[in-house]
Design a protein around this motif. Structure first.
Motif, PDB file in Angstrom:
ATOM      1  N   GLY A  93      30.651  43.124  34.535  1.00 53.05           N
ATOM      2  CA  GLY A  93      31.455  44.500  34.439  1.00 53.05           C
ATOM      3  C   GLY A  93      32.985  43.723  33.936  1.00 53.05           C
ATOM      4  N   HIS A  94      33.097  42.774  32.606  1.00 52.00           N
ATOM      5  CA  HIS A  94      34.246  42.135  32.165  1.00 52.00           C
ATOM      6  C   HIS A  94      34.934  42.288  31.118  1.00 52.00           C
ATOM      7  N   ALA A  95      35.802  42.209  30.912  1.00 55.02           N
ATOM      8  CA  ALA A  95      36.764  41.585  29.113  1.00 55.02           C
ATOM      9  C   ALA A  95      36.212  41.013  28.409  1.00 55.02           C
ATOM     10  N   THR A  96      36.143  41.804  27.059  1.00 59.52           N
ATOM     11  CA  THR A  96      35.856  40.954  26.330  1.00 59.52           C
ATOM     12  C   THR A  96      36.456  41.016  25.348  1.00 59.52           C
ATOM     13  N   GLY A  97      37.717  41.083  25.167  1.00 58.05           N
ATOM     14  CA  GLY A  97      38.649  40.971  24.683  1.00 58.05           C
ATOM     15  C   GLY A  97      39.954  42.115  25.171  1.00 58.05           C
TER      16      GLY A  97
ATOM     17  N   GLY B  21      32.612  46.941  43.351  1.00 59.92           N
ATOM     18  CA  GLY B  21      33.762  46.460  43.757  1.00 59.92           C
ATOM     19  C   GLY B  21      34.697  45.453  42.453  1.00 59.92           C
ATOM     20  N   VAL B  22      35.521  45.459  43.118  1.00 59.24           N
ATOM     21  CA  VAL B  22      36.657  44.881  41.314  1.00 59.24           C
ATOM     22  C   VAL B  22      36.834  43.771  41.695  1.00 59.24           C
ATOM     23  N   GLU B  23      37.058  42.220  41.418  1.00 58.49           N
ATOM     24  CA  GLU B  23      37.757  41.067  41.963  1.00 58.49           C
ATOM     25  C   GLU B  23      38.479  40.752  41.236  1.00 58.49           C
ATOM     26  N   THR B  24      39.465  39.490  41.211  1.00 57.77           N
ATOM     27  CA  THR B  24      40.423  39.043  40.192  1.00 57.77           C
ATOM     28  C   THR B  24      39.989  37.294  40.349  1.00 57.77           C
ATOM     29  N   THR B  25      39.330  36.997  38.980  1.00 58.19           N
ATOM     30  CA  THR B  25      38.807  35.866  38.967  1.00 58.19           C
ATOM     31  C   THR B  25      39.693  34.841  38.251  1.00 58.19           C
ATOM     32  N   GLY B  26      39.452  33.587  37.597  1.00 57.92           N
ATOM     33  CA  GLY B  26      40.378  33.027  36.774  1.00 57.92           C
ATOM     34  C   GLY B  26      40.377  33.480  35.606  1.00 57.92           C
ATOM     35  N   ASP B  27      39.025  34.358  35.300  1.00 58.60           N
ATOM     36  CA  ASP B  27      38.591  34.466  34.213  1.00 58.60           C
ATOM     37  C   ASP B  27      38.831  36.056  33.597  1.00 58.60           C
ATOM     38  N   GLY B  28      39.727  36.683  34.865  1.00 56.92           N
ATOM     39  CA  GLY B  28      40.309  38.353  34.877  1.00 56.92           C
ATOM     40  C   GLY B  28      39.870  38.874  36.271  1.00 56.92           C
ATOM     41  N   PRO B  29      39.786  40.070  35.581  1.00 53.00           N
ATOM     42  CA  PRO B  29      38.841  41.213  36.879  1.00 53.00           C
ATOM     43  C   PRO B  29      37.406  41.257  36.617  1.00 53.00           C
ATOM     44  N   VAL B  30      37.016  42.028  37.309  1.00 56.71           N
ATOM     45  CA  VAL B  30      35.419  41.110  37.176  1.00 56.71           C
ATOM     46  C   VAL B  30      34.810  42.265  38.339  1.00 56.71           C
ATOM     47  N   LEU B  31      34.139  43.389  37.796  1.00 58.47           N
ATOM     48  CA  LEU B  31      33.495  44.233  38.483  1.00 58.47           C
ATOM     49  C   LEU B  31      32.221  43.865  38.767  1.00 58.47           C
TER      50      LEU B  31
ATOM     51  N   VAL C  43      35.334  46.461  26.770  1.00 58.01           N
ATOM     52  CA  VAL C  43      34.712  45.426  28.692  1.00 58.01           C
ATOM     53  C   VAL C  43      33.306  45.828  28.064  1.00 58.01           C
ATOM     54  N   ARG C  44      32.831  44.935  29.275  1.00 55.57           N
ATOM     55  CA  ARG C  44      30.966  44.616  28.441  1.00 55.57           C
ATOM     56  C   ARG C  44      30.671  45.225  29.841  1.00 55.57           C
ATOM     57  N   PHE C  45      29.982  45.495  30.127  1.00 62.78           N
ATOM     58  CA  PHE C  45      29.335  46.201  31.633  1.00 62.78           C
ATOM     59  C   PHE C  45      27.792  45.449  31.372  1.00 62.78           C
ATOM     60  N   THR C  46      26.929  44.505  32.268  1.00 60.51           N
ATOM     61  CA  THR C  46      25.527  44.150  31.893  1.00 60.51           C
ATOM     62  C   THR C  46      24.610  44.989  33.614  1.00 60.51           C
ATOM     63  N   ALA C  47      23.365  45.044  33.333  1.00 64.58           N
ATOM     64  CA  ALA C  47      22.806  45.096  34.609  1.00 64.58           C
ATOM     65  C   ALA C  47      21.783  43.714  34.060  1.00 64.58           C
ATOM     66  N   ALA C  48      21.297  43.104  34.546  1.00 59.37           N
ATOM     67  CA  ALA C  48      20.178  42.228  34.680  1.00 59.37           C
ATOM     68  C   ALA C  48      19.089  42.132  35.828  1.00 59.37           C
ATOM     69  N   THR C  49      17.913  41.707  35.526  1.00 61.15           N
ATOM     70  CA  THR C  49      17.045  42.142  36.177  1.00 61.15           C
ATOM     71  C   THR C  49      16.930  40.172  37.216  1.00 61.15           C
ATOM     72  N   GLY C  50      17.378  39.487  36.005  1.00 62.65           N
ATOM     73  CA  GLY C  50      17.322  37.721  36.826  1.00 62.65           C
ATOM     74  C   GLY C  50      15.854  37.352  36.299  1.00 62.65           C
ATOM     75  N   CYS C  51      15.386  36.350  36.460  1.00 59.72           N
ATOM     76  CA  CYS C  51      14.047  36.089  36.568  1.00 59.72           C
ATOM     77  C   CYS C  51      13.221  36.096  37.231  1.00 59.72           C
ATOM     78  N   ARG C  52      11.567  36.580  37.060  1.00 60.72           N
ATOM     79  CA  ARG C  52      10.848  37.248  37.559  1.00 60.72           C
ATOM     80  C   ARG C  52       9.713  37.524  36.510  1.00 60.72           C
ATOM     81  N   PRO C  53       8.346  37.727  37.553  1.00 64.47           N
ATOM     82  CA  PRO C  53       7.225  37.636  36.918  1.00 64.47           C
ATOM     83  C   PRO C  53       7.307  38.783  36.288  1.00 64.47           C
ATOM     84  N   VAL C  54       6.312  38.879  34.400  1.00 66.79           N
ATOM     85  CA  VAL C  54       6.278  39.997  33.561  1.00 66.79           C
ATOM     86  C   VAL C  54       5.622  41.090  34.065  1.00 66.79           C
ATOM     87  N   GLY C  55       4.271  40.944  34.631  1.00 64.36           N
ATOM     88  CA  GLY C  55       3.199  42.279  34.916  1.00 64.36           C
ATOM     89  C   GLY C  55       3.130  42.828  34.097  1.00 64.36           C
ATOM     90  N   ASP C  56       3.115  44.449  33.996  1.00 63.40           N
ATOM     91  CA  ASP C  56       2.411  44.981  32.421  1.00 63.40           C
ATOM     92  C   ASP C  56       3.711  44.478  31.603  1.00 63.40           C
TER      93      ASP C  56
END
Length: 288
Positions: free
Chosen positions: A159-163, A137-147, A167-180
């Motif tokens: 996803g958000h506008a960088t200019g 979903g896309v919501e409106t924030t103080g920095d503009g629309p964010v997916l 538009v830049r989209f990211t997929a992030a794991t967050g901190c977690r064990p390294v494993g292999d």
């Protein structure tokens, strides 16, 4: 002899005279040990049979392929909305999972150069095209629309506008064990490499090292981005003059002194000035 007990004197209690307090302590210790054993058994069964409930239960090695597929979904959903390219992976090590355990975090991304300035429109189209299970979903924030979306396995998508035109989209794991560890998809050696170096030569400078990034497309193909950068050069022609012939009849996305981009048959090309260099990316998308 009188049976009276002197004040301040307690009658002795020997081994044959256990007190009720001691019996209570023994029962308490036994119950605590039994509860600890039961808790350990339940925890073992939960870890073995139950799905993960926090990202710390999935290693980076397990989350990496999910992130690769998420980036491919984002690239496919962007479609013909502009000139899209895969961004270099960002692997951050040394983050803390617990005070005693280090981990790592992976972020992968897609950047789209727009032909206009309708960033919200692209964000909404991408949200509508993503899998329903992602709950995008896309919501409106103080920095503009964010997916915002959830790609599964605790991989967060944004996803958000960088200019005005990006538009830049990211997929992030967050901190977690390294494993292999994380093993990037192989993406080199394709026609993108040859085209990127040819464009740099057309501008008038030799190509340096060519870097590659790849992502898994929803249909099973592999999207690839080749990124090349020239050596410094103060006196070179404009991007439009140097690259117009290479563009041919492709759909133009951006033509300014700093950025020249086009899209043709599922391939996006972006050339931009970075100080006294030129950087070129050639991307074969999921719809190629």
């Amino acid at each position: 002899m009188s049976g009276a007990v002197q004040a301040g004197y307690a009658p002795p209690t020997g081994p044959d005279q256990p007190t009720s307090g001691r019996r209570w302590v023994r029962w308490l210790v036994a119950a605590t040990v039994l509860w600890a054993v039961l808790l350990a058994v339940l925890t073992w069964f939960s870890i073995r049979d139950d799905p993960p409930t926090v990202r710390e239960q999935r290693s980076l090695a397990e989350a990496g392929p999910v992130t690769d597929r998420a980036v491919g979904e984002l690239l496919a959903a962007a479609g013909d909305g502009g000139a899209a390219r895969l961004l270099p992976d960002v692997l951050r090590t040394g983050c803390r999972i617990t005070p005693m355990e280090d981990g790592a975090a992976l972020t992968r991304g897609v950047e789209v150069l727009l032909p206009g300035d309708d960033a919200r429109g692209l964000l909404q189209r991408v949200a509508d095209r993503l899998p329903a299970s992602w709950r995008a979903g896309v919501e409106t924030t103080g920095d503009g629309p964010v997916l915002r979306a959830d790609a599964g396995e605790f991989v967060a998508v944004e996803g958000h506008a960088t200019g005005a035109d990006r538009v830049r989209f990211t997929a992030a794991t967050g901190c977690r064990p390294v494993g292999d560890g994380y093993r990037p998809l192989a993406g080199g050696g394709g026609p993108e490499t040859d085209q990127a170096t040819a464009l740099l030569r057309a501008w008038g400078g030799p190509a340096g090292q060519v870097d590659h990034v790849a992502a898994a497309c929803p249909g099973g193909a592999t999207a690839r981005t080749a990124r090349a950068e020239s050596a410094p050069a103060a006196d070179r022609p404009s991007l439009a003059d140097a690259l117009a012939a290479a563009r041919g009849g492709a759909v133009g996305v951006r033509a300014t002194p700093e950025v020249y981009a086009w899209r043709a048959a599922g391939t996006s090309v972006v050339a931009e000035r970075v100080d006294d260099r030129i950087r070129v990316t050639v991307t074969t998308g999921c719809d190629a």
